[in-house]
Write a protein that holds these residues in place. Structure first.
Motif, PDB file in Angstrom:
ATOM      1  N   ASP A   1      15.198   6.995  18.536  1.00  0.00           N
ATOM      2  CA  ASP A   1      13.920   6.866  19.234  1.00  0.00           C
ATOM      3  C   ASP A   1      12.819   7.256  18.247  1.00  0.00           C
ATOM      4  OD1 ASP A   1      11.696   7.007  20.851  1.00  0.00           O
ATOM      5  OD2 ASP A   1      12.506   8.555  22.184  1.00  0.00           O
ATOM      6  N   PRO A   2      11.846   6.381  18.014  1.00  0.00           N
ATOM      7  CA  PRO A   2      10.788   6.714  17.054  1.00  0.00           C
ATOM      8  C   PRO A   2      10.107   8.057  17.339  1.00  0.00           C
ATOM      9  CG  PRO A   2      10.646   4.408  17.650  1.00  0.00           C
ATOM     10  CD  PRO A   2      11.681   5.020  18.554  1.00  0.00           C
ATOM     11  N   ALA A   3      10.000   8.443  18.608  1.00  0.00           N
ATOM     12  CA  ALA A   3       9.367   9.724  18.944  1.00  0.00           C
ATOM     13  C   ALA A   3      10.204  10.919  18.487  1.00  0.00           C
ATOM     14  CB  ALA A   3       9.134   9.808  20.452  1.00  0.00           C
ATOM     15  N   ALA A   4      11.493  10.709  18.236  1.00  0.00           N
ATOM     16  CA  ALA A   4      12.382  11.802  17.808  1.00  0.00           C
ATOM     17  C   ALA A   4      12.349  12.021  16.299  1.00  0.00           C
ATOM     18  CB  ALA A   4      13.817  11.510  18.253  1.00  0.00           C
ATOM     19  N   ILE A   5      11.730  11.121  15.549  1.00  0.00           N
ATOM     20  CA  ILE A   5      11.708  11.232  14.094  1.00  0.00           C
ATOM     21  C   ILE A   5      10.818  12.404  13.681  1.00  0.00           C
ATOM     22  CG2 ILE A   5      11.016  10.095  11.943  1.00  0.00           C
ATOM     23  CD1 ILE A   5      11.854   7.434  13.293  1.00  0.00           C
ATOM     24  N   ARG A   6      11.398  13.334  12.931  1.00  0.00           N
ATOM     25  CA  ARG A   6      10.680  14.524  12.492  1.00  0.00           C
ATOM     26  C   ARG A   6      10.036  14.356  11.120  1.00  0.00           C
ATOM     27  NH1 ARG A   6      14.873  19.263  13.628  1.00  0.00           N
ATOM     28  NH2 ARG A   6      13.287  20.506  14.650  1.00  0.00           N
ATOM     29  N   SER A   7      10.635  13.526  10.287  1.00  0.00           N
ATOM     30  CA  SER A   7      10.111  13.303   8.940  1.00  0.00           C
ATOM     31  C   SER A   7      10.745  12.034   8.386  1.00  0.00           C
ATOM     32  CB  SER A   7      10.434  14.500   8.045  1.00  0.00           C
ATOM     33  OG  SER A   7       9.760  14.400   6.800  1.00  0.00           O
ATOM     34  N   PHE A   8      10.075  11.410   7.409  1.00  0.00           N
ATOM     35  CA  PHE A   8      10.609  10.202   6.792  1.00  0.00           C
ATOM     36  C   PHE A   8      10.065  10.047   5.384  1.00  0.00           C
ATOM     37  CE2 PHE A   8       6.632   8.846   8.670  1.00  0.00           C
ATOM     38  CZ  PHE A   8       6.100   7.956   7.747  1.00  0.00           C
ATOM     39  N   VAL A   9      10.794   9.266   4.590  1.00  0.00           N
ATOM     40  CA  VAL A   9      10.337   8.844   3.267  1.00  0.00           C
ATOM     41  C   VAL A   9      10.734   7.390   3.081  1.00  0.00           C
ATOM     42  CG1 VAL A   9      10.349  11.108   2.138  1.00  0.00           C
ATOM     43  CG2 VAL A   9      12.426   9.735   2.143  1.00  0.00           C
TER      44      VAL A   9
ATOM     45  N   GLY B   1       3.640   8.578  -6.884  1.00  0.00           N
ATOM     46  CA  GLY B   1       2.435   9.389  -6.995  1.00  0.00           C
ATOM     47  C   GLY B   1       2.508  10.683  -6.204  1.00  0.00           C
ATOM     48  N   LEU B   2       1.415  11.421  -6.242  1.00  0.00           N
ATOM     49  CA  LEU B   2       1.344  12.764  -5.664  1.00  0.00           C
ATOM     50  C   LEU B   2       1.639  12.786  -4.165  1.00  0.00           C
ATOM     51  CD1 LEU B   2       0.775  15.773  -5.995  1.00  0.00           C
ATOM     52  CD2 LEU B   2      -1.662  15.256  -5.625  1.00  0.00           C
ATOM     53  N   ALA B   3       1.059  11.879  -3.405  1.00  0.00           N
ATOM     54  CA  ALA B   3       1.249  11.906  -1.950  1.00  0.00           C
ATOM     55  C   ALA B   3       2.714  11.679  -1.586  1.00  0.00           C
ATOM     56  CB  ALA B   3       0.354  10.875  -1.270  1.00  0.00           C
ATOM     57  N   GLN B   4       3.391  10.765  -2.274  1.00  0.00           N
ATOM     58  CA  GLN B   4       4.803  10.516  -1.977  1.00  0.00           C
ATOM     59  C   GLN B   4       5.676  11.688  -2.440  1.00  0.00           C
ATOM     60  OE1 GLN B   4       6.352   6.600  -2.854  1.00  0.00           O
ATOM     61  NE2 GLN B   4       4.443   5.618  -2.214  1.00  0.00           N
ATOM     62  N   MET B   5       5.300  12.344  -3.539  1.00  0.00           N
ATOM     63  CA  MET B   5       6.040  13.539  -3.957  1.00  0.00           C
ATOM     64  C   MET B   5       5.914  14.624  -2.893  1.00  0.00           C
ATOM     65  SD  MET B   5       5.514  13.962  -8.083  1.00  0.00           S
ATOM     66  CE  MET B   5       3.730  13.814  -8.104  1.00  0.00           C
TER      67      MET B   5
ATOM     68  N   GLN C   1       0.854  -1.185   0.000  1.00  0.00           N
ATOM     69  CA  GLN C   1       0.000   0.000   0.000  1.00  0.00           C
ATOM     70  C   GLN C   1       0.889   1.234   0.000  1.00  0.00           C
ATOM     71  OE1 GLN C   1      -2.925   0.117   3.135  1.00  0.00           O
ATOM     72  NE2 GLN C   1      -3.045  -2.103   3.190  1.00  0.00           N
ATOM     73  N   ASP C   2       0.307   2.363  -0.277  1.00  0.00           N
ATOM     74  CA  ASP C   2       1.049   3.624  -0.236  1.00  0.00           C
ATOM     75  C   ASP C   2       1.367   3.957   1.218  1.00  0.00           C
ATOM     76  OD1 ASP C   2       2.152   6.091  -0.718  1.00  0.00           O
ATOM     77  OD2 ASP C   2       0.325   6.989  -1.510  1.00  0.00           O
ATOM     78  N   TRP C   3       2.611   4.311   1.486  1.00  0.00           N
ATOM     79  CA  TRP C   3       3.051   4.663   2.834  1.00  0.00           C
ATOM     80  C   TRP C   3       2.748   6.116   3.180  1.00  0.00           C
ATOM     81  CZ3 TRP C   3       6.326   8.723   3.008  1.00  0.00           C
ATOM     82  CH2 TRP C   3       7.034   9.018   1.836  1.00  0.00           C
ATOM     83  N   ALA C   4       2.575   6.966   2.186  1.00  0.00           N
ATOM     84  CA  ALA C   4       2.496   8.411   2.399  1.00  0.00           C
ATOM     85  C   ALA C   4       1.353   8.876   3.311  1.00  0.00           C
ATOM     86  CB  ALA C   4       2.436   9.144   1.061  1.00  0.00           C
ATOM     87  N   PRO C   5       0.210   8.231   3.341  1.00  0.00           N
ATOM     88  CA  PRO C   5      -0.853   8.714   4.231  1.00  0.00           C
ATOM     89  C   PRO C   5      -0.562   8.508   5.722  1.00  0.00           C
ATOM     90  CG  PRO C   5      -1.791   7.385   2.475  1.00  0.00           C
ATOM     91  CD  PRO C   5      -0.301   7.215   2.410  1.00  0.00           C
ATOM     92  N   TYR C   6       0.452   7.738   6.048  1.00  0.00           N
ATOM     93  CA  TYR C   6       0.724   7.402   7.446  1.00  0.00           C
ATOM     94  C   TYR C   6       1.718   8.381   8.057  1.00  0.00           C
ATOM     95  CZ  TYR C   6      -1.745   3.199   6.201  1.00  0.00           C
ATOM     96  OH  TYR C   6      -2.708   2.328   5.769  1.00  0.00           O
TER      97      TYR C   6
ATOM     98  N   VAL D   1      14.142  10.441  -5.447  1.00  0.00           N
ATOM     99  CA  VAL D   1      13.224  10.901  -6.490  1.00  0.00           C
ATOM    100  C   VAL D   1      11.860  10.259  -6.290  1.00  0.00           C
ATOM    101  CG1 VAL D   1      12.762  11.008  -8.973  1.00  0.00           C
ATOM    102  CG2 VAL D   1      15.119  11.134  -8.141  1.00  0.00           C
ATOM    103  N   LYS D   2      10.838  11.074  -6.410  1.00  0.00           N
ATOM    104  CA  LYS D   2       9.454  10.593  -6.470  1.00  0.00           C
ATOM    105  C   LYS D   2       8.799  11.299  -7.647  1.00  0.00           C
ATOM    106  CE  LYS D   2       9.414   7.926  -2.870  1.00  0.00           C
ATOM    107  NZ  LYS D   2       9.177   6.502  -3.001  1.00  0.00           N
ATOM    108  N   SER D   3       7.928  10.578  -8.340  1.00  0.00           N
ATOM    109  CA  SER D   3       7.263  11.152  -9.514  1.00  0.00           C
ATOM    110  C   SER D   3       5.846  10.613  -9.609  1.00  0.00           C
ATOM    111  CB  SER D   3       8.044  10.798 -10.785  1.00  0.00           C
ATOM    112  OG  SER D   3       7.977   9.403 -11.023  1.00  0.00           O
TER     113      SER D   3
END
Length: 181
Positions: free
Chosen positions: A36-44, A163-167, A5-10, A156-158
């Motif tokens: 620490d997972p609580a310290a994660i500010r952003s991910f891809v 798709g749009l959410a991952q970009m 599934q797309d990961w971007a909505p999570y 790179v995301k396209s």
């Protein structure tokens, strides 16, 4: 596991990994060992297939930042060498790498838009390039000149790759990194 599934909505790495990665428990355990997972500010996340002589191989990546480091988890399907005359065996090579954001010397966050017939623009591709001061090799050109090659990363995301959410998530990730540099 079926089609990912797309990961971007999570919003959490844990939830996203469980719907997108083939090996989420391994990825999460290895990431938790360094951040620490609580310290994660952003991910891809990214994944894809390559055709190898022995069959199709999956690669998986998770990139996170805690505002001080770029932390990359990567796993690749591979085969081991011939051991003791036996048949090569399939293996999963997994690693976690941490890079201090202070070693990043340049960041380029590029966007490409399709211009539609009515003049409006539609996001088509996002590319994040990170250049570091980490020397990976050098080549002496002459007695006084040496070419130095530093580590760099490209994400790179396209429309066709995520798709749009991952970009949009890659844009967010790049902006979080830029504010932390």
């Amino acid at each position: 596991m079926g089609a990912p599934q797309d990961w971007a909505p999570y919003s959490s790495v844990s939830e996203a990994a469980r719907v997108y990665l083939r090996d989420p428990d391994l990825a999460l355990d290895q990431l938790r060992s360094v951040v620490d997972p609580a310290a994660i500010r952003s991910f891809v996340m990214s994944r894809g297939f390559t055709e190898e002589p022995w069959g199709e191989a999956l690669w998986q990546e998770v990139m996170v930042t805690d505002g001080q480091r770029l932390i990359m988890w990567r796993a690749d399907d591979d085969v081991s060498g011939d051991v003791d005359g036996g048949e090569p065996r399939r293996v999963l090579l997994a690693s976690v790498r941490s890079i201090l954001l202070s070693t990043i010397t340049d960041q380029v966050l590029s966007t490409e838009y399709d211009v539609l017939s009515d003049g409006t623009r539609r996001l088509a591709e996002v590319t994040l390039r990170l250049y570091t001061q980490l020397i990976v090799r050098s080549r002496q050109k002459s007695a006084t000149e040496t070419d130095v090659y530093c580590e760099s990363f490209r994400f790179v995301k396209s429309v066709d790759n995520g798709g749009l959410a991952q970009m949009q998530r890659l844009l967010q990730f790049g902006r979080v990194l830029s504010r932390a540099l």
